[in-house]
Design a protein around this motif. Structure first.
Motif, PDB file in Angstrom:
ATOM      1  N   THR A 105       0.729  -1.174   0.174  1.00 35.77           N
ATOM      2  CA  THR A 105       0.050   0.037  -0.090  1.00 35.77           C
ATOM      3  C   THR A 105       0.828   1.382   0.114  1.00 35.77           C
ATOM      4  O   THR A 105       0.378   2.351  -0.450  1.00 35.77           O
ATOM      5  CB  THR A 105      -0.836   0.038   1.305  1.00 35.77           C
ATOM      6  N   SER A 107      -1.048   4.170   8.023  1.00 30.39           N
ATOM      7  CA  SER A 107      -2.220   3.480   8.582  1.00 30.39           C
ATOM      8  C   SER A 107      -3.278   4.839   9.019  1.00 30.39           C
ATOM      9  O   SER A 107      -3.400   5.003  10.089  1.00 30.39           O
ATOM     10  CB  SER A 107      -2.058   2.653   9.760  1.00 30.39           C
ATOM     11  N   PRO A 108      -3.848   5.488   8.208  1.00 28.66           N
ATOM     12  CA  PRO A 108      -4.675   6.583   8.457  1.00 28.66           C
ATOM     13  C   PRO A 108      -5.794   5.935   9.431  1.00 28.66           C
ATOM     14  O   PRO A 108      -6.252   7.234  10.192  1.00 28.66           O
ATOM     15  CB  PRO A 108      -5.181   7.122   7.116  1.00 28.66           C
ATOM     16  N   SER A 109      -6.297   5.143   9.381  1.00 25.91           N
ATOM     17  CA  SER A 109      -7.300   4.544  10.096  1.00 25.91           C
ATOM     18  C   SER A 109      -7.016   4.739  11.628  1.00 25.91           C
ATOM     19  O   SER A 109      -7.703   4.272  12.451  1.00 25.91           O
ATOM     20  CB  SER A 109      -7.848   3.186   9.947  1.00 25.91           C
ATOM     21  N   ILE A 110      -5.579   4.774  11.785  1.00 28.70           N
ATOM     22  CA  ILE A 110      -5.243   4.799  13.296  1.00 28.70           C
ATOM     23  C   ILE A 110      -5.769   6.220  14.016  1.00 28.70           C
ATOM     24  O   ILE A 110      -5.591   6.129  15.237  1.00 28.70           O
ATOM     25  CB  ILE A 110      -3.630   4.943  13.435  1.00 28.70           C
ATOM     26  N   ILE A 113      -8.081   8.594  15.670  1.00 32.69           N
ATOM     27  CA  ILE A 113      -9.449   8.586  16.243  1.00 32.69           C
ATOM     28  C   ILE A 113     -10.185  10.067  16.310  1.00 32.69           C
ATOM     29  O   ILE A 113     -11.416   9.991  15.860  1.00 32.69           O
ATOM     30  CB  ILE A 113      -9.376   7.885  17.736  1.00 32.69           C
ATOM     31  N   SER A 114      -9.375  10.939  16.454  1.00 34.86           N
ATOM     32  CA  SER A 114     -10.064  12.467  16.436  1.00 34.86           C
ATOM     33  C   SER A 114      -8.997  13.563  16.114  1.00 34.86           C
ATOM     34  O   SER A 114      -7.840  13.096  16.271  1.00 34.86           O
ATOM     35  CB  SER A 114     -10.651  12.774  17.914  1.00 34.86           C
ATOM     36  N   ILE A 147      -5.476   8.841  18.878  1.00 35.93           N
ATOM     37  CA  ILE A 147      -4.821   7.743  18.033  1.00 35.93           C
ATOM     38  C   ILE A 147      -5.467   6.135  18.795  1.00 35.93           C
ATOM     39  O   ILE A 147      -5.471   6.322  19.936  1.00 35.93           O
ATOM     40  CB  ILE A 147      -3.554   7.621  17.305  1.00 35.93           C
ATOM     41  N   ASN A 148      -5.538   5.366  18.007  1.00 42.13           N
ATOM     42  CA  ASN A 148      -5.605   4.031  18.445  1.00 42.13           C
ATOM     43  C   ASN A 148      -4.157   3.648  18.823  1.00 42.13           C
ATOM     44  O   ASN A 148      -3.439   3.016  18.137  1.00 42.13           O
ATOM     45  CB  ASN A 148      -6.112   2.917  17.367  1.00 42.13           C
ATOM     46  N   TYR A 187      -1.069   1.532  17.005  1.00 48.18           N
ATOM     47  CA  TYR A 187       0.588   1.827  16.833  1.00 48.18           C
ATOM     48  C   TYR A 187       1.615   0.791  17.267  1.00 48.18           C
ATOM     49  O   TYR A 187       2.622   0.587  16.653  1.00 48.18           O
ATOM     50  CB  TYR A 187       0.644   3.190  17.640  1.00 48.18           C
TER      51      TYR A 187
END
Length: 321
Positions: free
Chosen positions: A33, A262-265, A267-268, A307-308, A312
């Motif tokens: 990716t 990993s942009p989905s990491i 959260i806000s 973040i998550n 990480y």
């Protein structure tokens, strides 16, 4: 296949935290990716000639000398005397002596700034720019190419602070304080989305010494390399030199790399207007945010707030395998 991957350029002043960020960006877990198309270097943690050597050392360990390395700015826009060798060592990588020296001739003849301006025109809107050092190269590219700040998919910056609590300066974060004028130019003139990993955000998240030791003892070439170069800074933590609990390790550039791969990491985050203080006697280089929208300026940055972190930690552990 490469055309389908996220194209990334890393702009760095390669010290220990930058090296670990590069390891994350080039981790095999993201090989389908993420495509790092170049690494540009500037002075910061150490002088730029040493930065290029450090990047080549990291790429040698990872078996990725196919990635071109470009030498950039030797000095900030206005010269400064900042020095972090007391943290990362004279070479920026912990003064480790038994790491093979790479061939300096492998650095590209094209300058980093020329590469950035050229590639911005060749692939407009296609590249993510990860900035984990002072923003000197990027600011100069803005000056050389008028539309440069419009040409990226996004710019992810590790830098800046807004609570007035600095690290190498009383009230400012190192990357912004090293070249405040460059930081101001970039925040003012980039219209591509800017995502910011600030000093305050980084201070929310720590790795335990136990977890880090587990990562560094995986028996791979990469983990062995990072074990060596982090020994000095880990000892400073243990000795209480950072004013933090001795079982906690701070992380900076690594978090920015994780947001890119990993942009989905994330959260806000919060979208705000940000600028940089240049004139203050004690606050030069501090990022200033208009939280209340008093200035009615274009909201130019997204500040990552959460973040998550378990994700990480998984990313970092796998990157060293």
């Amino acid at each position: 296949m490469a055309d389908l991957k996220e194209k990334v350029i890393i702009d760095t002043d390669c010290g220990v935290d930058d090296a670990q960020a590069i390891v994350i960006a080039l981790s095999k877990q993201f090989s389908d990716t993420i495509y790092v198309i170049g690494i540009t270097c500037c002075s910061g943690n150490v002088f730029v000639d040493q930065v290029t050597i450090n990047v080549l050392k990291v790429l040698t360990v990872l078996g990725r000398l196919d990635i071109p390395v470009y030498k950039g700015c030797e000095k900030p826009l206005i010269p400064s005397d900042l020095d972090t060798t007391h943290i990362f060592g004279e070479d920026g990588l912990g003064n480790v002596k038994d790491i093979p020296e790479p061939d300096p001739s492998m650095v590209q003849s094209e300058s980093a700034v020329n590469f950035l301006t050229r590639i911005s025109q060749e692939k407009p809107g296609k590249i993510t720019l990860l900035a984990i050092g002072p923003l000197t190269n990027i600011a100069l590219a803005c000056r050389l190419q008028p539309n440069f700040g419009k040409c990226f998919k996004k710019l992810v910056i590790m830098g800046g602070n807004y609570q007035g609590i600095g690290n190498t300066a009383l009230c400012a974060e190192f990357n912004f304080h090293f070249d405040p004028e460059a930081a101001l130019v970039v925040l003012s003139e980039f219209t591509s989305p800017i995502i910011m990993i600030t000093l305050e955000f980084c201070r929310k998240y720590f790795m335990s010494q136990k977890f880090l030791e587990n990562c560094l003892n995986q028996g791979t070439a990469c983990s062995h390399f990072l074990q060596k170069i982090t020994a000095r800074s880990r000892q400073l933590h243990t000795d209480g030199k950072y004013g933090l609990p001795i079982d906690k390790i701070t992380i900076y550039d690594e978090l920015a790399a994780a947001v890119v791969v990993s942009p989905s990491i994330v959260i806000s985050s919060e979208h705000v207007f940000a600028t940089v203080e240049l004139e203050g006697k004690y606050t030069r280089g501090q990022m200033v945010i208009d939280w209340r929208d008093v200035l009615k300026k274009r909201k130019n940055v997204s500040i990552i707030k959460e973040i998550n972190f378990e994700l990480y930690k998984s990313i970092f552990h796998k990157a060293l395998q």
